[in-house]
Design a protein around this motif. Structure first.
Motif, short mmCIF file in Angstrom:
data_model
loop_
_atom_site.label_atom_id
_atom_site.label_comp_id
_atom_site.label_asym_id
_atom_site.label_seq_id
_atom_site.Cartn_x
_atom_site.Cartn_y
_atom_site.Cartn_z
N ILE A 243 0.82 -1.22 0.00
CA ILE A 243 0.00 0.00 0.00
C ILE A 243 0.84 1.27 0.00
N SER A 244 2.07 1.17 0.48
CA SER A 244 2.94 2.35 0.44
C SER A 244 4.38 1.88 0.42
N GLU A 245 5.26 2.77 -0.02
CA GLU A 245 6.68 2.43 -0.05
C GLU A 245 7.18 2.13 1.36
N GLU A 246 6.68 2.91 2.31
CA GLU A 246 7.12 2.77 3.69
C GLU A 246 6.72 1.39 4.25
N GLU A 247 5.48 0.99 3.95
CA GLU A 247 4.98 -0.29 4.43
C GLU A 247 5.76 -1.44 3.79
N LEU A 248 5.99 -1.29 2.49
CA LEU A 248 6.72 -2.33 1.77
C LEU A 248 8.16 -2.43 2.29
N ALA A 249 8.76 -1.28 2.51
CA ALA A 249 10.14 -1.26 3.02
C ALA A 249 10.21 -1.94 4.38
N ASN A 250 9.27 -1.62 5.23
CA ASN A 250 9.22 -2.20 6.56
C ASN A 250 9.09 -3.72 6.47
N THR A 251 8.18 -4.15 5.61
CA THR A 251 7.90 -5.57 5.45
C THR A 251 9.13 -6.34 4.95
N ILE A 252 9.75 -5.80 3.89
CA ILE A 252 10.87 -6.52 3.28
C ILE A 252 12.08 -6.54 4.22
N GLY B 280 12.93 -3.42 10.13
CA GLY B 280 11.76 -2.92 9.39
C GLY B 280 11.55 -1.45 9.66
N ASN B 281 11.60 -1.09 10.91
CA ASN B 281 11.38 0.32 11.28
C ASN B 281 12.48 1.22 10.73
N ALA B 282 13.71 0.69 10.76
CA ALA B 282 14.84 1.50 10.30
C ALA B 282 14.69 1.83 8.82
N LEU B 283 14.32 0.81 8.03
CA LEU B 283 14.19 1.07 6.59
C LEU B 283 12.98 1.96 6.31
N ALA B 284 11.90 1.74 7.06
CA ALA B 284 10.71 2.59 6.88
C ALA B 284 11.06 4.04 7.20
N ASP B 285 11.85 4.21 8.23
CA ASP B 285 12.27 5.55 8.63
C ASP B 285 13.16 6.17 7.54
N PHE B 286 14.00 5.33 6.96
CA PHE B 286 14.88 5.77 5.86
C PHE B 286 14.03 6.24 4.67
#
Lengths: 112, 190
Positions: B145-154, B179-185
């Motif tokens: 649904i969003s880049e942030e969500e996908l980043a967190n998931t992967i 997950g949080n670190a990449l979402a934050d990135f």
């Protein structure tokens, strides 16, 4: 050792209303009443969390992470630090987990 | 030595203070202290006075030696700089996890697989992100649904996968942090 069988995820059907069964539920893989489920919300009031479904009898398990249901509250006795993909730690605590899940289901769906 | 960012510094100070208080103990030492002493004197004091009516409260201050408890903080050998270094290393590890996840996506070692009739589809009204076991990671459509969500998931799943490859148990906290670190990135937070 835990085995992967996607059918173990059917345990999740047991928490979709109408609630017909209390935990431990019948395992969708081996049929024994040893099926368990646990969610863990990563942060209080956060939406993300982990989910585990497993059977103590046939040792099938599945773990996922995503959004925890709104009605879910973490069980205080379960330490986030000890959670892993494989449900060994949860298996050790299955009795209080089942009791907790049944309580939450009763409070939220009032039908057990 | 690694240098922690502002959040790392605040965290290190908090950790250090908590450690100091946690290990605090009371040490008793002899010390000369000023003690307030109170006595009552008869207003119309006479020898063999039996009434002692209208007593006067007389307060005097005297010095005497007593054992006094002094809080002794510490007990841990760690200095504030040790905590700062720990925090900095933690931050670097998180950034590395983010970078690894990005690299894996770029070089194709991370793959997004969607399956029909999986656990994710059955409960998609509230649960549709990812599943992980020792062989597979499935990503549900809600993770997209969003880049942030996908980043967190992967990043979460990659952390599990790498831990499995190392023979670990794929515990949750580091995967959650990754997950949080990449979402934050992705959000531009780092």
């Amino acid at each position: 050792m835990w085995y992967d069988d996607s059918k173990i995820g059917n345990i999740l059907d047991c928490i979709n209303p109408p609630i017909k069964e209390s935990f431990p539920v019948k395992c969708p893989v081996c049929g024994k009443k040893e099926g368990h489920l646990y969610f863990h919300r990563y942060e209080k009031n956060g939406i993300r969390g982990g989910i585990w479904t497993w059977c103590s009898a046939c040792k099938c398990s599945e773990h996922a992470s995503g959004w925890a249901p709104q009605w879910w509250d973490n069980l205080e006795a379960i330490s986030f630090e000890r959670l892993a993909s494989m449900p060994d730690y949860l298996e050790e605590n299955k009795d209080c987990i089942d009791e907790w899940v049944n309580k939450l289901l009763f409070l939220n769906f009032n039908k057990i | 030595m690694a240098i922690a960012g502002i959040r790392g510094i605040l965290g290190a100070v908090t950790d250090y203070a908590a450690d100091q208080f946690r290990n605090a103990r009371t040490k008793y030492v002899p010390m000369e202290v000023e003690v307030e002493k109170v006595r009552y004197e008869c207003f119309n004091h006479v020898i063999n006075c039996k009434n002692h009516e209208n007593d006067i409260r007389v307060v005097t201050k005297e010095k005497e030696w007593r054992m006094v408890g002094i809080p002794e903080f510490g007990g841990s050998d760690k200095t504030l700089m040790d905590y700062m270094e720990e925090r900095a290393k933690e931050q670097i590890a998180k950034n590395t996890a983010s970078q690894n996840a990005v690299s894996a996506l770029e070089d194709g070692t991370a793959e997004i697989v969607t399956k029909k009739d999986s656990l994710l589809d059955r409960v998609k009204d509230w649960w549709n992100e990812e599943i992980c076991d020792e062989d597979n990671s499935e990503v549900g459509s809600d993770a997209l649904i969003s880049e942030e969500e996908l980043a967190n998931t992967i990043a979460h799943e990659l952390n599990h996968a790498r831990d499995f490859l190392r023979g670990g148990e794929a515990i949750e906290p580091p995967a959650y942090d990754a997950g949080n670190a990449l979402a934050d990135f992705i959000r531009g937070g780092r």
